[in-house]
Design a protein around this motif. Structure first.
Motif, short mmCIF file in Angstrom:
data_model
loop_
_atom_site.label_atom_id
_atom_site.label_comp_id
_atom_site.label_asym_id
_atom_site.label_seq_id
_atom_site.Cartn_x
_atom_site.Cartn_y
_atom_site.Cartn_z
N GLN A 182 -4.29 -7.46 2.20
CA GLN A 182 -5.39 -7.35 3.16
C GLN A 182 -5.73 -8.71 3.75
OE1 GLN A 182 -8.86 -5.21 1.85
NE2 GLN A 182 -10.07 -5.88 3.61
N GLN A 183 -5.76 -9.75 2.94
CA GLN A 183 -6.06 -11.09 3.45
C GLN A 183 -5.03 -11.52 4.49
OE1 GLN A 183 -6.14 -13.29 -0.22
NE2 GLN A 183 -8.34 -12.96 -0.53
N GLU A 184 -3.77 -11.23 4.24
CA GLU A 184 -2.72 -11.60 5.18
C GLU A 184 -2.86 -10.81 6.48
OE1 GLU A 184 0.28 -14.02 6.41
OE2 GLU A 184 -0.76 -14.11 4.48
N TYR A 185 -3.17 -9.53 6.38
CA TYR A 185 -3.35 -8.69 7.57
C TYR A 185 -4.53 -9.19 8.40
CZ TYR A 185 -3.83 -4.57 10.50
OH TYR A 185 -3.92 -3.72 11.58
N PHE A 222 -8.29 -3.02 9.69
CA PHE A 222 -7.64 -2.75 8.41
C PHE A 222 -8.16 -1.45 7.80
CE2 PHE A 222 -7.26 -2.89 3.83
CZ PHE A 222 -5.93 -3.26 3.67
N ILE A 223 -9.48 -1.30 7.80
CA ILE A 223 -10.10 -0.11 7.21
C ILE A 223 -9.70 1.15 7.99
CG2 ILE A 223 -12.32 1.04 6.77
CD1 ILE A 223 -13.43 -1.79 6.14
N GLU A 224 -9.60 1.05 9.30
CA GLU A 224 -9.19 2.22 10.11
C GLU A 224 -7.78 2.66 9.74
OE1 GLU A 224 -9.72 1.13 14.20
OE2 GLU A 224 -11.90 1.05 13.99
N ILE A 225 -6.90 1.73 9.41
CA ILE A 225 -5.52 2.08 9.08
C ILE A 225 -5.39 2.50 7.62
CG2 ILE A 225 -3.19 1.15 8.80
CD1 ILE A 225 -3.77 -0.65 11.21
N PHE A 226 -5.95 1.70 6.69
CA PHE A 226 -5.72 1.92 5.26
C PHE A 226 -6.85 2.64 4.54
CE2 PHE A 226 -2.91 -1.58 6.43
CZ PHE A 226 -1.72 -1.10 5.93
N GLY A 227 -7.94 2.93 5.23
CA GLY A 227 -8.99 3.77 4.66
C GLY A 227 -10.11 3.06 3.92
N PHE A 231 0.87 -1.18 0.00
CA PHE A 231 0.00 0.00 0.00
C PHE A 231 0.90 1.23 0.00
CE2 PHE A 231 -2.22 -3.46 2.07
CZ PHE A 231 -3.34 -3.55 1.27
N GLY A 232 0.96 1.92 -1.13
CA GLY A 232 1.86 3.05 -1.28
C GLY A 232 1.18 4.37 -1.00
N GLY A 233 1.82 5.41 -1.46
CA GLY A 233 1.28 6.76 -1.26
C GLY A 233 1.17 7.10 0.21
N PRO A 234 0.02 7.62 0.62
CA PRO A 234 -0.14 8.00 2.03
C PRO A 234 -0.13 6.81 2.98
CG PRO A 234 -2.21 8.25 0.86
CD PRO A 234 -1.16 7.92 -0.17
N ASN A 235 -0.31 5.60 2.46
CA ASN A 235 -0.33 4.41 3.30
C ASN A 235 1.01 3.68 3.33
OD1 ASN A 235 -3.01 4.51 4.23
ND2 ASN A 235 -3.72 3.80 2.24
N HIS A 287 2.21 3.06 6.84
CA HIS A 287 1.41 2.01 7.49
C HIS A 287 1.80 0.64 6.96
CE1 HIS A 287 -0.97 5.12 9.27
NE2 HIS A 287 -1.42 5.54 8.10
N SER A 288 2.06 0.58 5.67
CA SER A 288 2.48 -0.67 5.05
C SER A 288 3.81 -1.14 5.65
CB SER A 288 2.61 -0.47 3.54
OG SER A 288 2.59 -1.67 2.84
N GLU A 289 4.73 -0.22 5.85
CA GLU A 289 6.02 -0.54 6.45
C GLU A 289 5.86 -1.02 7.89
OE1 GLU A 289 10.00 -1.07 7.02
OE2 GLU A 289 9.23 -0.34 5.12
N GLU A 290 5.05 -0.30 8.68
CA GLU A 290 4.89 -0.62 10.09
C GLU A 290 4.19 -1.95 10.32
OE1 GLU A 290 2.85 2.85 11.48
OE2 GLU A 290 4.72 3.95 11.82
N THR A 291 3.30 -2.33 9.39
CA THR A 291 2.56 -3.58 9.55
C THR A 291 3.22 -4.76 8.85
OG1 THR A 291 1.16 -2.99 7.68
CG2 THR A 291 0.33 -2.45 9.88
N GLY A 292 4.33 -4.52 8.16
CA GLY A 292 5.03 -5.60 7.47
C GLY A 292 4.41 -6.00 6.15
N LEU A 293 3.60 -5.13 5.58
CA LEU A 293 2.95 -5.44 4.29
C LEU A 293 3.85 -4.96 3.15
CD1 LEU A 293 -0.73 -4.64 5.22
CD2 LEU A 293 0.27 -6.87 4.75
N LYS A 294 4.92 -5.71 2.94
CA LYS A 294 5.88 -5.42 1.89
C LYS A 294 6.45 -6.74 1.39
CE LYS A 294 9.22 -4.57 5.53
NZ LYS A 294 10.09 -3.60 6.18
#
Length: 120
Positions: A99-102, A111-116, A55-59, A62-69
């Motif tokens: 999202q499935q992994e999270y 998930f929605i609260e963090i990524f919108g 999840f790039g851009g403004p997220n 959040h992607s880095e902090e949650t390990g979604l890379k």
């Protein structure tokens, strides 16, 4: 030295909060490309891999902090026809997988609260 007697007391500099850099929850950096393995079943080792935040851009943070890379070869990251930054279908696939992994350890509402929004 006490700063109370100074005409212009020095201000204390605030330290930046250090960002957490957890490991990816999807893929270990071991020389393989995540999409090569997923799409082609190819476990070939690559000399050069790029870190891709799902999840790039403004997220991105959040992607880095949650390990979604994940780690991607150049063909799947920026250069090829199915590259995640060139092909909307590949980007949507990565969003759904992320999202499935999270949601294996968190709720959809979290998930929605963090990524919108939800990508599923």
């Amino acid at each position: 030295m006490d700063q109370e007697g100074l005409m212009f007391p020095k201000t204390q500099k605030k330290r930046k909060k250090r960002m957490k850099h957890p490991r990816s929850i999807l893929h270990e950096k071991n020389g393989t490309c995540y999409l090569c393995m997923l799409l082609d079943g190819n476990h070939k080792k690559h000399l050069l891999l790029d870190e891709h935040h799902i999840f790039g851009g403004p997220n991105r943070m959040h992607s880095e902090e949650t390990g979604l890379k994940v780690w991607l070869c150049l063909d799947h990251h920026t250069m090829g026809t199915l590259a995640v930054h060139r092909c909307p279908d590949t980007m949507r696939l990565m969003h759904r997988i992320g999202q499935q992994e999270y949601e294996k350890t968190h709720s959809r509402q979290q998930f929605i609260e963090i990524f919108g929004k939800s990508y599923l």
